[in-house]
Enzyme design. Sequence first.
Site, PDB file in Angstrom:
ATOM      1  CG  ASP A 413      -4.754  -4.810  -5.315  1.00 45.38           C
ATOM      2  OD1 ASP A 413      -5.456  -5.544  -6.031  1.00 45.38           O
ATOM      3  OD2 ASP A 413      -4.877  -4.759  -4.072  1.00 45.38           O
ATOM      4  CD  GLU A 416     -10.231  -5.368  -9.806  1.00 41.42           C
ATOM      5  OE1 GLU A 416     -10.336  -4.448  -8.986  1.00 41.42           O
ATOM      6  OE2 GLU A 416      -9.284  -6.160  -9.832  1.00 41.42           O
ATOM      7  CG  ASP A 491      -8.206 -10.573  -2.798  1.00 34.57           C
ATOM      8  OD1 ASP A 491      -6.997 -10.499  -3.098  1.00 34.57           O
ATOM      9  OD2 ASP A 491      -8.873  -9.607  -2.411  1.00 34.57           O
TER      10      ASP A 491
HETATM   11  C1  GLC Z   1      -6.563  -6.639  -2.371  1.00 42.47           C
HETATM   12  C2  GLC Z   1      -5.498  -7.456  -3.077  1.00 42.47           C
HETATM   13  C3  GLC Z   1      -4.642  -8.149  -2.047  1.00 42.47           C
HETATM   14  C4  GLC Z   1      -4.030  -7.114  -1.104  1.00 42.47           C
HETATM   15  C5  GLC Z   1      -5.121  -6.295  -0.454  1.00 42.47           C
HETATM   16  C6  GLC Z   1      -4.564  -5.159   0.402  1.00 42.47           C
HETATM   17  O1  GLC Z   1      -7.448  -7.464  -1.700  1.00 42.47           O
HETATM   18  O2  GLC Z   1      -6.064  -8.358  -3.975  1.00 42.47           O
HETATM   19  O3  GLC Z   1      -3.640  -8.905  -2.686  1.00 42.47           O
HETATM   20  O4  GLC Z   1      -3.278  -7.748  -0.130  1.00 42.47           O
HETATM   21  O5  GLC Z   1      -5.957  -5.725  -1.450  1.00 42.47           O
HETATM   22  O6  GLC Z   1      -3.785  -4.299  -0.351  1.00 42.47           O
END
Ligand code: GLC
Length: 807
Positions: A413, A416, A491
Amino acid sequence: MTQDVAAVQIPDGYEAVGSAHVVEQGPASVRLRAGTATVEVTVLAPDLFRVGMFPDSRPVVYPDAAIARHDWSAGEVTVADESGSLRLETGAAAVVIDLEPLRIGFRDAVGRPFLEDDPDLGMGAAGPPPLGGVPAALGRPVYMYKRRVPGERYFGCGERTGGLEKTSSHQVFWNVDPPVGHNAAMNALYTSIPFLLALREGRAWGLFFDNPCRSEFDLARRDSSRLCFSAIGGDLVYYVFSGPSLRDVLDRYTDLTGRTPMPPLWALGYHQSSWNYETAEDVEAVARAFRERDIPCDAIYLDIDYMDGFRVFTWSPERFPDPDGLIARLGEQGFRVVTIVDPGVRVDESYSVYTSGRDAGYFCRTPTGEEYRNVVWPGVCAFPDFSDPNVRAWWGDQHAALLDRGVAGIWCDMNEPTVFIPSRGTLPDDTVHPGGGHARLHAQVHNLYGNYMAQATREGLERLRPDRRPFVISRAGYAGLQRFALQWTGDNSAWWEHLWMSMPQLQNMGLSGMAWAGVDIGGFSGDATGELLARWVEFGIFQPYCRNHSEKGTTRQEPWAFGEPYESIIRNMLKLRQRLLPYLYTLFEECHRTGAPILRPLLFEYPEDDATYSADDEFLVGDRLLVAPITRHGQSYRHVYLPAGTWFHLWRGERYEGPADVLIHAPLGEPAVFVRGDAPVPLWPAMNYVGERPADPLTLLIYPAGGRGALELYEDAGDGYAYLQGEYARTRVTCRSDDAGIIVEIGAREGSFVPERTRVVVELRGLEKAPSQVLVDGQPDEATFDDGTVTVSLDASAEARTVEVRR
Ligand code: GLC
């Protein structure tokens, strides 16, 4: 300049390359010099060409991060030197290079021109030569202007939510963590895939603009007769795919940038996630509820709270004190566990991931040589330079801390990468990626960061657990991400609008090589309702990746969260997903072999029918299921466009002849799903998780429609690599039907894998009356007939079988 040219925006100081001369010519390539630019045109395969323009005497070096294959064979290339022009012809296509001035264009197999340089503007660079700083490292911005053939229409461009068609649009390729509630107008999202598909009269070509710097496409927006491709720096490198079908273009594009690997079978089941699961007890309670309520689920996710202070590759001693015990107990109930990993490493002298990375010089640096730091979940962090292969190896090895506890997959995650200062920001352009001796600035690496992180993860998993197929998810990436990870689309929000946007988004990704993808079912941000969740699941079970995930603090959205009737509807849908696994797995194998999308737009199968070009909110799963979800509150009817052929309503069996626009009643629990006539759909019994029991029987569901259909069923062990040694089973099933009867033939298995089952059931639906006779291999059979369905049960130990139904 002509008036027409004034209609396009020409950047200040733009200089198109002028006259060129040949400096080197090989059997399938030519190198030219035009002023201070070097231009190289190479035939890589009969349907694949590469063009590189290296301005201002820059060296001829091609970007390689997206490229998976280097051993090309152009086949026989005829080079014709006509006055002032060179032509390299392959039989499938040709490239024509005019020298005065240098302009490049392509011809298809029948000699029709496509993708020709604009005669006035060609390609070139803009602005004065940069003197220092980031611009000097990037070089001048590069531009390429192409002529649009009238009637040509554009598709692809990766993760876009706005719709399928890209004609008259402007596209930006720069990875961002968009604001909550992003809308269809924001075309730059988490991944950047500068890949374009064009269609005209059913014939396709493709273009991959391989420049990981921030780049843009103007697809006949400012001027309906021109396309413009540009990047803020770097060299101008593009690949042209001559098709002529979309299938051909995607096949070659994924040959170049890599195929989706074969997934472990469990990865195709339903997955449950939520940032609301804060402790091991929370997770176990959710897992228990799935089994108690008889709701399928194959995997459960641990979001950032499993870590100790959000330090990656650690476990929280308070909240997750016994990861081995937790994962073992979940495993006994058939759950795999997937853990999140973020790139930011907490700056902390007592934390070995940080100190080992720092001591080895593995983190990104400021222009003055200090460690670059910013804030993410753990507080102040340093950021690994994944562009360095040594960093990737080091990072990959860290996953032992998770895999040794029993973790089955990794969720990358924030890659980017996203930082918190400023909010949803990223690394400054001038941050240095030391690159193990090949230093680059962040502006040059940004779009690749997600790919490099996913690559490090995948390769780490391959080393740590060589007998298992890695399961890696990524939020960010660039072209080629598909060979390292699947992508989930970050998200989204629990809004009907975002449910709608998921459909073009996943279809666009499928058309851009990123076939294994899915959106968070139920929506991540905001509160879902029972109706929204149920409708989202009705769509979500047809995604290549099927996961429910939600943000901390939002209303719970597990399948039972909203009570009845939603729980039962969702259970039925998830059981249908489980039943469809042999079909989905067959589609994954096709995708792995050929790049064909799994969830695909109608236009992929019906490119000659331009009514499909605007069918944004319905889609095909493979070539035989058509799905048209409801995406509005309170609605239960929807318009569906059915393309040519015969289609049967999955729940009610009604028959429709396409092409047709129809209004379909789709109450909750009965989404508009159609099955193509004569096309066998393989099904397993519904299970709560892969491996719960043998997948026995295999059902072949067919709606005979008076034509012919076939299935190439693919099966293997569902994990590991024995399939590469021939341990797979490919079975061809055909169906022919006419007024006299129906003949279903199950061919001999190819490959040495023997599926564990005792029965194969042939289920022929939609018959008007009881058959006069049913024969199996020529002998009368005790088939049953009930409610328009003939059911024939076959002993699976016999290989090739013929079922004949006489009307
Ligand atoms: C980011 C991710 C999401 C995750 C959050 C906390 O927003 O896109 O899926 O739950 O981080 O880790």
